[in-house]
Design a protein around this motif. Structure first.
Motif, mmCIF file in Angstrom:
data_model
loop_
_atom_site.group_PDB
_atom_site.id
_atom_site.type_symbol
_atom_site.label_atom_id
_atom_site.label_comp_id
_atom_site.label_asym_id
_atom_site.label_seq_id
_atom_site.Cartn_x
_atom_site.Cartn_y
_atom_site.Cartn_z
ATOM 1 N N UNK A 209 -19.773 7.884 2.059
ATOM 2 C CA UNK A 209 -18.572 8.088 1.259
ATOM 3 C C UNK A 209 -17.711 9.222 1.810
ATOM 4 N N UNK A 210 -18.364 10.299 2.272
ATOM 5 C CA UNK A 210 -17.604 11.433 2.795
ATOM 6 C C UNK A 210 -16.843 11.053 4.056
ATOM 7 N N UNK A 211 -17.480 10.274 4.933
ATOM 8 C CA UNK A 211 -16.823 9.880 6.176
ATOM 9 C C UNK A 211 -15.697 8.879 5.925
ATOM 10 N N UNK A 212 -15.844 8.071 4.883
ATOM 11 C CA UNK A 212 -14.795 7.085 4.581
ATOM 12 C C UNK A 212 -13.493 7.785 4.191
ATOM 13 N N UNK A 213 -13.603 8.984 3.591
ATOM 14 C CA UNK A 213 -12.392 9.712 3.201
ATOM 15 C C UNK A 213 -11.526 10.071 4.412
ATOM 16 N N UNK A 214 -12.141 10.143 5.590
ATOM 17 C CA UNK A 214 -11.386 10.491 6.795
ATOM 18 C C UNK A 214 -10.660 9.302 7.405
ATOM 19 N N UNK A 215 -10.861 8.099 6.867
ATOM 20 C CA UNK A 215 -10.291 6.904 7.496
ATOM 21 C C UNK A 215 -8.771 6.921 7.507
#
Length: 576
Positions: free
Chosen positions: A287-293
């Motif tokens: 979820x945290x990495x998806x915020x960087x998309x």
């Protein structure tokens, strides 16, 4: 009638590619394109390296091609595995059946070829890629599934390859529901893969490999921007950089669909070749990495006059303590009109603005090719293309072209080494692009590029009196350059792949080397591409007597003044 064993029946032929031999119908019942041999070779090479990296943490050694086998394998030591058909003491095995039983490791990779057609790719996986536990070859055509079963039996890979008659989407959704994801999913449809992407990003395992081919390049290269948006969620542009933009569009689409399920993609390799694009990405959950998309996507502002382009990120990621803070980006990066030629901008995208490749993975595939010469029939092209990819500037999206820059200012074209030398002397980085042989990928801003071209125009004068005042060439050349470019040969101007004479951009081996007609249920040989072009596109190239032209009245006939009378057709010579 069908033949027994490896004997082709009536209307069938034997096709050998790599270490696989398949029976294929001469009628156009099941799709097969020999042009995609390069695609299949590349996939086998990538999958071999991926299997080696995935199985190594499990203590399973999938040796690189060309590596001698290890005798270890007991009590916690690495267990070497072989491909189906590889005989002990005979490196590479033999192509003739019968074959030795498969040595599939426990914990090996599960592979799905979702649109398998004849099953050639799945058979090659089983025979050429070590470390596979199972290969599912699926197709929704009963004729294709029947042909797959014959080819699997012919090559002796029945213990590893399972033909399935199923809809690819339902099969992937089912694997997701049953919590039996695939480590590798290969999508190579006829046309667009868009209908299968949602199921694929869910059915692939954590850190698994997703291989996707797009052959609808007319849509992705800007000929139908609205269709591109409906399929991939991005507007394509018709620019010199269209082939790389197509790669970035499909990566954007994959990441966008994965984000819906708290997943994201990491590209390993992205290739534009012949009439298609091919991407290899890993899919992860977080979820945290998806915020960087959002900060990985960008809009493209493309000037319709001089071809300058600028990227506008959709989001912004700034470091905040031990993590990141995400916010909306500010923009746009351009004014109402282009600062160089005063023409308007077109807006395309969003596109993937991060690197297209993983350099370490590309080097691993190249190293495996170096250790196993002769493994693939397309090896020279594989080595050349991967070498150019390894040289590309990974942090510079899109590119310019030599002919595009020179045609804009109406000058003759500088050589590749001259333009690269000028950029290097000015303190900027520059590289080639595997997507276009005339490409110039550089971190220099457009203002520097046009200053270099102004300096080039001073050395090779342009006839300004013939240029309209509103033309991009007149407006660009009316400004004096602030940079004094040097076109003297720079020591780093000639890239390594060019020095070594690698086959980077080979010519097509024969005429009409491209896509084939779609397979038709029940067979029926479709007309060749050449015949189709003559029928639909070359109507006016052969008209000595007006034959073949549209048969409806001309304008004079409607006015009642045509001398041809009732024999009037759309186009005819006036009476002498």
């Amino acid at each position: 009638p069908q033949g027994e064993g490896g004997t082709p029946g009536t209307g069938e032929t034997l096709i050998t590619e790599g270490r696989a031999t398949i029976v294929f119908p001469s009628a156009n019942e099941v799709f097969y394109n020999p042009v995609q041999g390069f695609n299949r070779d590349l996939t086998c090479a990538v999958l071999t390296e991926f299997a080696r990296l995935q199985l190594r943490p499990k203590g399973i050694r999938a040796p690189r091609p060309g590596t001698p086998p290890s005798p270890r394998g007991q009590h916690g030591q690495e267990r070497p595995v072989r491909c189906v058909g590889e005989r002990s003491g005979v490196p590479g095995g033999g192509p003739e059946p019968p074959l030795t039983p498969p040595m599939s490791p426990q914990g090996g990779l599960r592979v799905l070829e979702a649109l398998a057609a004849s099953g050639l790719r799945s058979v090659r996986f089983a025979r050429e890629v070590p470390g596979l536990a199972a290969v599912v070859a699926s197709d929704c055509s009963p004729r294709a599934t029947e042909l797959m079963a014959r080819n699997v039996a012919l090559n002796g890979v029945g213990e590893l390859v399972t033909p399935r008659l199923a809809d690819a989407r339902m099969l992937m959704y089912q694997s997701k529901a049953e919590r039996e994801p695939f480590n590798v999913i290969d999508l190579d449809p006829y046309g667009s893969p868009a209908p299968f992407l949602d199921a694929a990003v869910q059915a692939v395992s954590e850190g698994g490999l997703l291989c996707v081919t797009c052959t609808d390049m007319a849509v992705m290269a800007g000929n139908s921007a609205e269709t591109c948006y409906s399929k991939y969620g991005a507007v394509s542009l018709k620019g010199k950089f269209c082939h790389e933009m197509a790669l970035r569009i499909i990566l954007h689409s994959l990441d966008l669909r994965a984000n819906c399920y708290q997943r994201f993609v990491v590209p390993l390799l992205s290739v534009s070749a012949d009439f298609y694009v091919r991407v290899f990405v890993r899919v992860f959950t977080g979820q945290a990495k998806v915020k960087a998309s959002a900060s990985k996507q960008a809009l493209v502002f493309h000037c319709v006059g001089c071809g300058s382009h600028h990227l506008q990120r959709l989001g912004r990621a700034t470091s905040h303590g031990s993590g990141f803070k995400y916010s909306a980006a500010t923009g746009p990066p351009v004014g109402p009109t282009c600062e160089f030629c005063h023409h308007r901008h077109q807006v395309g995208g969003p596109v993937w603005a991060e690197p297209l490749h993983d350099p370490a993975f590309v080097e691993g595939v190249l190293a495996a090719l170096e250790r196993s010469p002769g493994r693939f029939s397309t090896e020279p092209r594989l080595r050349g293309m991967l070498s150019v990819i390894a040289e590309e500037l990974s942090d510079v999206p899109l590119y310019y072209t030599l002919d595009g820059l020179s045609s804009t200012i109406r000058s003759n074209t500088p050589s590749l080494l001259q333009l690269r030398s000028a950029l290097l002397h000015a303190g900027f980085r520059v590289s080639l692009s595997h997507a276009c042989r005339n490409a110039v990928k550089t971190d220099a801003p457009p203002a520097v590029l046009w200053d270099i071209m102004r300096c080039w125009a001073k050395l090779h004068p342009v006839k300004l009196e013939r240029l309209p005042d509103s033309s991009p060439a007149a407006r660009i050349l009316s400004v004096e350059p602030t940079l004094q470019a040097s076109f003297a040969l720079h020591e780093d101007a000639n890239p390594s792949s060019r020095k070594r004479g690698l086959k980077r951009f080979p010519e097509n081996p024969e005429a009409f080397w491209g896509p084939k007609a779609r397979a038709k249920p029940g067979g029926g040989i479709a007309p060749s591409l050449q015949e189709k072009r003559e029928r639909l596109q070359n109507k006016r190239t052969q008209r000595p007597d007006g034959a073949g032209l549209k048969q409806f009245p001309c304008k004079r006939f409607k006015e009642g003044t045509c001398p041809q009378g009732e024999q009037c057709c759309y186009s005819h010579e006036p009476p002498s």
